[in-house]
Design an enzyme around this catalytic site. Structure first.
Site, PDB file in Angstrom:
ATOM      1  N   SER A 116     -30.924  19.484   8.108  1.00  0.00           N
ATOM      2  CA  SER A 116     -31.945  18.815   8.905  1.00  0.00           C
ATOM      3  C   SER A 116     -32.943  19.821   9.480  1.00  0.00           C
ATOM      4  O   SER A 116     -32.568  20.903   9.927  1.00  0.00           O
ATOM      5  CB  SER A 116     -31.240  18.085  10.046  1.00  0.00           C
ATOM      6  OG  SER A 116     -32.171  17.580  10.941  1.00  0.00           O
ATOM      7  N   LYS A 159     -35.020  15.243   9.194  1.00  0.00           N
ATOM      8  CA  LYS A 159     -35.270  15.719  10.555  1.00  0.00           C
ATOM      9  C   LYS A 159     -34.548  15.009  11.684  1.00  0.00           C
ATOM     10  O   LYS A 159     -34.361  13.808  11.617  1.00  0.00           O
ATOM     11  CB  LYS A 159     -36.736  15.400  10.826  1.00  0.00           C
ATOM     12  CG  LYS A 159     -37.623  16.527  10.853  1.00  0.00           C
ATOM     13  CD  LYS A 159     -39.001  15.966  11.170  1.00  0.00           C
ATOM     14  CE  LYS A 159     -40.028  16.618  10.331  1.00  0.00           C
ATOM     15  NZ  LYS A 159     -39.828  18.016  10.193  1.00  0.00           N
ATOM     16  N   ALA A 167     -37.596  27.458  17.520  1.00  0.00           N
ATOM     17  CA  ALA A 167     -37.485  26.729  18.781  1.00  0.00           C
ATOM     18  C   ALA A 167     -38.394  25.510  18.693  1.00  0.00           C
ATOM     19  O   ALA A 167     -39.266  25.303  19.523  1.00  0.00           O
ATOM     20  CB  ALA A 167     -37.890  27.627  19.940  1.00  0.00           C
ATOM     21  N   LEU A 211     -36.995  19.595  18.316  1.00  0.00           N
ATOM     22  CA  LEU A 211     -36.853  18.192  17.896  1.00  0.00           C
ATOM     23  C   LEU A 211     -38.165  17.404  17.909  1.00  0.00           C
ATOM     24  O   LEU A 211     -38.182  16.232  18.281  1.00  0.00           O
ATOM     25  CB  LEU A 211     -35.814  17.461  18.759  1.00  0.00           C
ATOM     26  CG  LEU A 211     -34.386  17.985  18.661  1.00  0.00           C
ATOM     27  CD1 LEU A 211     -33.495  17.235  19.642  1.00  0.00           C
ATOM     28  CD2 LEU A 211     -33.847  17.820  17.243  1.00  0.00           C
ATOM     29  N   ASN A 236     -30.489  12.731  10.625  1.00  0.00           N
ATOM     30  CA  ASN A 236     -29.952  13.496  11.750  1.00  0.00           C
ATOM     31  C   ASN A 236     -30.352  12.793  13.040  1.00  0.00           C
ATOM     32  O   ASN A 236     -31.521  12.529  13.279  1.00  0.00           O
ATOM     33  CB  ASN A 236     -30.511  14.920  11.687  1.00  0.00           C
ATOM     34  CG  ASN A 236     -29.957  15.825  12.756  1.00  0.00           C
ATOM     35  OD1 ASN A 236     -30.398  15.796  13.889  1.00  0.00           O
ATOM     36  ND2 ASN A 236     -28.979  16.640  12.392  1.00  0.00           N
ATOM     37  N   CYS A 274     -28.178  21.007  19.033  1.00  0.00           N
ATOM     38  CA  CYS A 274     -29.508  21.614  19.002  1.00  0.00           C
ATOM     39  C   CYS A 274     -29.663  22.544  20.206  1.00  0.00           C
ATOM     40  O   CYS A 274     -29.543  22.114  21.347  1.00  0.00           O
ATOM     41  CB  CYS A 274     -30.611  20.578  19.022  1.00  0.00           C
ATOM     42  SG  CYS A 274     -32.236  21.374  18.989  1.00  0.00           S
ATOM     43  N   ILE A 292     -22.458  25.378  10.328  1.00  0.00           N
ATOM     44  CA  ILE A 292     -22.825  25.515  11.722  1.00  0.00           C
ATOM     45  C   ILE A 292     -24.309  25.189  11.934  1.00  0.00           C
ATOM     46  O   ILE A 292     -25.116  25.380  11.030  1.00  0.00           O
ATOM     47  CB  ILE A 292     -22.578  26.962  12.246  1.00  0.00           C
ATOM     48  CG1 ILE A 292     -23.345  27.985  11.414  1.00  0.00           C
ATOM     49  CG2 ILE A 292     -21.108  27.273  12.250  1.00  0.00           C
ATOM     50  CD1 ILE A 292     -23.275  29.429  11.949  1.00  0.00           C
ATOM     51  N   GLY A 335     -25.073  27.361   6.606  1.00  0.00           N
ATOM     52  CA  GLY A 335     -25.331  28.655   7.223  1.00  0.00           C
ATOM     53  C   GLY A 335     -25.741  29.708   6.212  1.00  0.00           C
ATOM     54  O   GLY A 335     -24.887  30.321   5.575  1.00  0.00           O
ATOM     55  N   GLY A 336     -27.038  29.881   6.035  1.00  0.00           N
ATOM     56  CA  GLY A 336     -27.548  30.988   5.221  1.00  0.00           C
ATOM     57  C   GLY A 336     -27.358  30.858   3.730  1.00  0.00           C
ATOM     58  O   GLY A 336     -27.457  31.843   2.999  1.00  0.00           O
TER      59      GLY A 336
END
Lengths: 270, 307
Positions: free
Chosen positions: B20, B44, B69, B72, B105, B136, B197, B249-250
């Site tokens: 998301s 999203k 940052a 949302l 999400n 978040c 994560i 994660g990555g």
């Protein structure tokens, strides 16, 4: 409707240093390239390293779709742009293009419409500095091809920081302002006498934000339509991550990469 | 070769999903990827009302990763249902035999907000599943607060469970001492799956300006630099919970995806790598296929959780 976005491998044809801080890259793609517009940009892949990982957005300096040729003006800012600027003839660059919305075409762009008395006095002013001149060069070339009259104003801190001034002068009347007066008029681009002498109908600007804000103020005094091209930091360039936003006049955050990078100055809440 | 995998009662044609916030509404990537070639795409974070998100700058590039940052930013669930679901439908074109799953999400600042969004999405047959975002790091209230306290996490999960009958995934934050206890708490409260994560809380400073790079000072770290941490957490959680785990994660390649599958993930989400290569999701699906072919694996389930 914009052309379909593509991921294309380009080959570096030439790498021409322009002063200490810039290079002009001539790229070509054997597979051709999609239609592009002045003001649109590309996202260039760089080798992943601890210095950088995300693509670098760079505006299109010139394009010839038929020949599969693309020019970029690269300013050496960080490690990523330095790597791009160091690419030699024959090396490959992976680009996503075309991205974003470019400059809007003047309603009077075609010569026969110029004969319409309502548009008889229309004239555009292109104002830029540094790598902001790259998309304005492309715009100037297209305006010239369409028979739209225009002037160009180039700003720089000093003579040795000037870039593309000679190339732009070949396309149209070009005024130069330097802050130290080492060439052209001493002062900022908004100090140039052109602003007093000509009733421009369209003003296009790209460069440092304080310069563009000042240009937008002058354009408003003339009643000219003013378009500005923003350079916000971005990640995806596709309107997905929402990192590059700028506030609109209504206070909503809009994506620079897809709603812009070119905006009507009146639409922005800066 | 069979790449299908299950998240609760939701069957995916392959284990590749999108994280998301990194894949827009899918349509932004339709020039590069056949959306229905994916297991699914998670769109999203959607809240009850429109949110403008945080001020610019919202992004900082970091060694092999990035901080964001965004906070949302979205137009709210009603707009999503009225305008965005039809737009996604149009871009997907012909109806495939086995479409990618559309997963939304769901985010909020209060339990009531999560419930309101989930309830409205429950009425949309186009939405195959929801991913409840209790992690978040970029919103002042709610978000990660729900994801760092097992009691609050269970409370949100149970409340959403009561109004959402289809597949419900709960997305976990790594910003906790014990992620396993979080996973167990939401499993107990009725989650069909856990995904992990979300981003790691981080920070970057511009030394020339002597200021934080992000307008919010701190932000969420993602990208290849978080992969070892993510992998460790997925492995720990997959050992303890009974519900399927989704690894995030990555992930940048099929090999990265396979690592997550081997430590126990039933599916994976690709996040920031979409920014670097918008076609990465398709390449990961192809890479997993090629690996299975080469290794003589008839069913992807053969390697899920072998470590």
């Amino acid at each position: 409707m914009n052309a379909k976005k593509q991921i294309v491998d380009f080959v570096v044809g030439r790498n021409i240093p322009l002063g200490e801080n810039f290079v002009q890259l001539h790229l070509y793609s054997p597979d051709g390239l999609p239609e592009t517009k002045p003001g649109q940009f590309v996202q260039i892949q760089i080798p992943s390293s601890i210095h950088g990982w995300l693509r670098i957005p760079i505006s299109i300096h010139d394009a010839d779709t038929g020949k599969g040729e693309l020019k970029l003006l690269v300013q050496k800012v960080g490690e990523g742009s330095r790597w791009i600027a160091s690419c030699k003839e024959g090396e490959k660059l992976n680009l996503i293009l075309p991205l974003g919305k470019g400059f809007s075409w003047p309603e009077i762009s075609l010569r026969h419409e110029m004969e319409d008395p309502r548009h008889a006095n229309d004239r555009a002013l292109l104002v830029g500095g540094g790598c902001g001149l790259a998309p304005l060069y492309y715009l100037a070339r297209c305006l010239k091809a369409d028979g739209m009259p225009f002037d160009i104003l180039v700003g720089a801190r000093s003579k040795d920081r000037l870039v593309l001034a000679n190339e732009l002068a070949q396309l149209g009347p070009t005024g130069i302002c330097t802050e130290d007066g080492s060439v052209g008029i001493k002062g900022l681009v908004t100090d140039h006498p052109l602003w007093k002498g000509v009733a421009y109908s369209h003003v296009y600007t790209c460069g440092p934000t304080p310069m563009m804000k000042a240009v937008a103020v002058e354009a408003k005094k003339l009643g000219a339509r003013c378009e500005v091209s923003l350079e916000n930091t971005m990640a995806c360039g596709l309107g997905a991550c929402l990192c590059c936003v700028t506030p609109s006049a209504q206070g909503h955050n809009v994506c620079v990469c897809t709603e812009g990078p070119v905006f009507d100055a009146e639409e922005l809440g800066w | 070769m069979n790449l299908t995998t299950n998240i609760g009662n939701l069957e995916l044609k392959n284990p590749v999903l999108t994280a998301s916030g990194t894949f827009g509404y899918g349509v932004e990537f339709a020039d590069f990827v056949d959306l229905d070639g994916l297991g699914g795409f998670i769109v999203k974070g959607t809240t009850a009302h429109a949110r403008e998100g945080n001020p610019y700058p919202r992004m900082a590039e970091t060694p092999l990763g990035m901080l964001n940052a965004v906070g949302l930013q979205n137009k709210g669930v009603d707009y999503f249902i009225e305008h965005i679901i039809p737009m996604i439908g149009q871009r997907r074109g012909r109806k495939p035999d086995f479409p990618a799953r559309l997963i939304v999400n769901v985010s909020g600042s209060t339990v009531e907000e999560y419930v309101e969004v989930a309830q409205k999405l429950a009425a949309c047959p186009e939405v195959d599943a929801i991913e409840v975002n209790i992690s978040c790091p970029n919103v002042k209230q709610g978000g990660m607060a729900f994801g760092t306290d097992p009691k609050m996490a269970a409370q949100v999960t149970a409340a959403v469970r009561a109004v959402y009958p289809r597949c419900m995934i709960v997305k976990l934050s790594p910003n906790v001492t014990d992620i396993v206890s979080m996973a167990l708490a939401v499993e107990e409260a009725g989650a069909d799956s856990v995904s992990l994560i979300n981003t790691l809380l981080g920070m970057a400073v511009d030394v020339d300006k002597r200021k934080p790079v992000l307008s919010t000072i701190t932000g969420g770290l993602s990208g290849p630099c978080v992969k070892p941490v993510a992998l460790r957490m997925v492995w720990q959680v997959a050992k303890k919970v009974k519900v399927p785990v989704i690894g995030i994660g990555g992930i940048c390649s099929a090999r990265d995806a396979l690592e997550f599958l081997m430590v126990g993930a039933s599916a994976i989400e690709i996040g920031s790598a979409n920014f670097v290569d918008p076609a990465v999701t398709r390449k990961v699906v192809e890479g997993i296929e090629a690996y299975c072919l080469r290794e003589g694996i008839a069913d992807i389930r053969e390697i899920i959780g072998i470590i």
